[in-house]
Each structure stands twice: as structure tokens, then as C-alpha cells.
Write a protein that holds these residues in place. Structure first.
Motif, mmCIF file in Angstrom:
data_model
loop_
_atom_site.group_PDB
_atom_site.id
_atom_site.type_symbol
_atom_site.label_atom_id
_atom_site.label_comp_id
_atom_site.label_asym_id
_atom_site.label_seq_id
_atom_site.Cartn_x
_atom_site.Cartn_y
_atom_site.Cartn_z
ATOM 1 N N PHE A 99 0.863 -1.191 0.000
ATOM 2 C CA PHE A 99 0.000 0.000 0.000
ATOM 3 C C PHE A 99 0.890 1.228 0.000
ATOM 4 O O PHE A 99 1.731 1.384 0.893
ATOM 5 N N VAL A 100 0.727 2.081 -1.002
ATOM 6 C CA VAL A 100 1.502 3.315 -1.075
ATOM 7 C C VAL A 100 0.552 4.457 -1.361
ATOM 8 O O VAL A 100 -0.302 4.372 -2.253
ATOM 9 N N THR A 101 0.691 5.518 -0.592
ATOM 10 C CA THR A 101 -0.042 6.734 -0.882
ATOM 11 C C THR A 101 0.968 7.812 -1.248
ATOM 12 O O THR A 101 2.098 7.800 -0.765
ATOM 13 N N THR A 102 0.558 8.694 -2.142
ATOM 14 C CA THR A 102 1.473 9.703 -2.657
ATOM 15 C C THR A 102 0.802 11.062 -2.712
ATOM 16 O O THR A 102 -0.415 11.170 -2.888
ATOM 17 N N VAL A 103 1.632 12.090 -2.557
ATOM 18 C CA VAL A 103 1.233 13.460 -2.831
ATOM 19 C C VAL A 103 2.188 13.932 -3.922
ATOM 20 O O VAL A 103 3.399 13.785 -3.780
ATOM 21 N N GLY A 146 -2.730 11.204 4.035
ATOM 22 C CA GLY A 146 -2.029 10.017 3.546
ATOM 23 C C GLY A 146 -1.514 9.156 4.682
ATOM 24 O O GLY A 146 -1.564 7.924 4.618
ATOM 25 N N MET A 147 -1.026 9.799 5.740
ATOM 26 C CA MET A 147 -0.557 9.031 6.897
ATOM 27 C C MET A 147 -1.710 8.309 7.574
ATOM 28 O O MET A 147 -1.548 7.183 8.055
ATOM 29 N N GLY A 148 -2.869 8.918 7.596
ATOM 30 C CA GLY A 148 -4.055 8.246 8.128
ATOM 31 C C GLY A 148 -4.422 7.028 7.293
ATOM 32 O O GLY A 148 -4.767 5.974 7.831
ATOM 33 N N LEU A 149 -4.322 7.165 5.977
ATOM 34 C CA LEU A 149 -4.570 6.020 5.095
ATOM 35 C C LEU A 149 -3.555 4.910 5.347
ATOM 36 O O LEU A 149 -3.906 3.720 5.369
ATOM 37 N N CYS A 150 -2.288 5.298 5.546
ATOM 38 C CA CYS A 150 -1.247 4.304 5.837
ATOM 39 C C CYS A 150 -1.520 3.596 7.162
ATOM 40 O O CYS A 150 -1.313 2.383 7.284
ATOM 41 N N PRO A 155 2.546 -0.343 4.639
ATOM 42 C CA PRO A 155 2.359 0.896 3.888
ATOM 43 C C PRO A 155 3.654 1.700 3.721
ATOM 44 O O PRO A 155 4.651 1.469 4.403
ATOM 45 N N ALA A 156 3.573 2.673 2.818
ATOM 46 C CA ALA A 156 4.612 3.694 2.651
ATOM 47 C C ALA A 156 3.938 4.954 2.135
ATOM 48 O O ALA A 156 2.867 4.884 1.518
ATOM 49 N N ILE A 157 4.566 6.090 2.398
ATOM 50 C CA ILE A 157 4.072 7.365 1.870
ATOM 51 C C ILE A 157 5.196 8.029 1.096
ATOM 52 O O ILE A 157 6.364 7.942 1.473
#
Length: 168
Positions: free
Chosen positions: A18-22, A51-55, A65-67
Motif C-alpha cells: 500500500f503506497v499513498t502519494t502526494v 495520507g498518513m491516516g490512510l497508511c 504501507p509507505a508514503i
């Protein structure tokens, strides 16, 4: 060496799913590489603290996860890092474009660069600075470290690491 592919390969090898990005221009290549990877669920975020909440939710749901984000938003993430990520001992690799360093073309980026490392140090977050492309060889070990000790870890990647701003 394609550093975007190396980073994505290391994420996959460490079971980051799981990766979230800005968005950030410097990070565009690695974001595109992640987006094409079948084993990694990528969801863009509007803001870094979101994004940190999603992680955190991904971690609680059994995912690693990673951001991926810019350092200019470190300030808005302080509360989330301290009261959610650190308090609940969640591992979180943060691949961060370190804007505002040498060769930065946008003056407003410089101010946050002055504070980035101090803020991370105040939170006792282990921080690694990638300045040369060969530094990417440490990424795998950093990922292993963050998941072993259940801590957030910051990997600052400056303009020199990404090849500058088209001026090289």
C-alpha cells in the motif's frame, strides 16, 4: 541504474503493498513506476497527514504501507506522526523529496528545508539523506529497519539525487 525502478523493486521485495502519494515533480517517475506495479495498491492523497491516516488504516488492515511526499508538508504531519504513527508504533517509510536545498529554483521551498531535519530530529524519527544516486542502495536496508523496529523513517531525496532540475 533506474532509481525509480530500484525504489519500487525494494518496496515490493519488502512486502510494501500500500503506497499513498502526494505529487511532486521530483517524485513523478517513482510514482508512475508504483502506479504500474500490480502488487502495490496506490492511492493518491490530497494532503500528507491524510495520507498518513490512510497508511495507518492499511497497517491495521494487515498491509505494509509507505508514503511518498515533499518535505514542505512536514509541518502539517507533526500531530499525525506523534499521536498516531509513533504512539501506536506503526512502521512508516516516508520517501520525501527534500525541496529547498542547493539548486532549488523556487524560493519559497527553501524555508521548509531549513526546518525539515530539525523537526524530524525533534520527533526522534530516523532520517537518511540521499544525495547521490548510489545512495539508493541503502533503501532496502532502511525498509527492513523500519518494519523491524515499528518506527517511521524519513528518506530525504534531494535534487542532486534525482538528477537536478534539468540543469545537469
Amino acid at each position: 541504474m533506474n532509481i525509480d525502478k530500484k525504489i519500487t523493486d525494494d518496496l515490493a521485495a519488502n512486502d510494501v503493498s500500500f503506497v499513498t502519494t502526494v505529487p511532486c515533480k521530483q517524485l513523478a517517475g517513482v510514482i508512475e513506476e508504483i502506479d504500474q506495479r500490480d502488487g502495490i495498491f496506490h492511492i493518491p492523497s490530497n494532503k500528507e497527514d491524510e495520507g498518513m491516516g490512510l497508511c495507518a488504516g492499511a497497517w491495521m488492515g494487515g498491509k505494509r504501507p509507505a508514503i511518498i511526499m515533499q518535505n514542505t508538508a512536514i509541518g502539517v504531519t507533526i500531530n499525525t506522526l506523534a499521536t498516531l504513527i509513533q504512539y501506536y508504533r506503526m512502521p512508516l517509510p516516508m520517501l520525501i523529496s527534500y525541496r529547498g536545498e542547493l539548486r532549488e529554483p523556487i524560493a519559497c521551498q527553501v524555508e521548509m528545508a531549513v526546518h525539515t531535519k530539525a523537526l524530524l530530529a525533534q520527533l526522534n524519527i530516523p532520517t537518511y539523506h540521499f544525495h547521490h544516486q548510489a545512495d539508493v542502495e541503502e533503501f532496502d536496508a532502511i525498509l527492513k529497519y523500519t518494519f523491524m523496529c515499528n518506527k517511521p523513517v524519513a528518506i530525504l531525496t534531494d535534487a542532486n539525487f534525482w538528477g537536478g532540475y534539468g540543469d545537469q
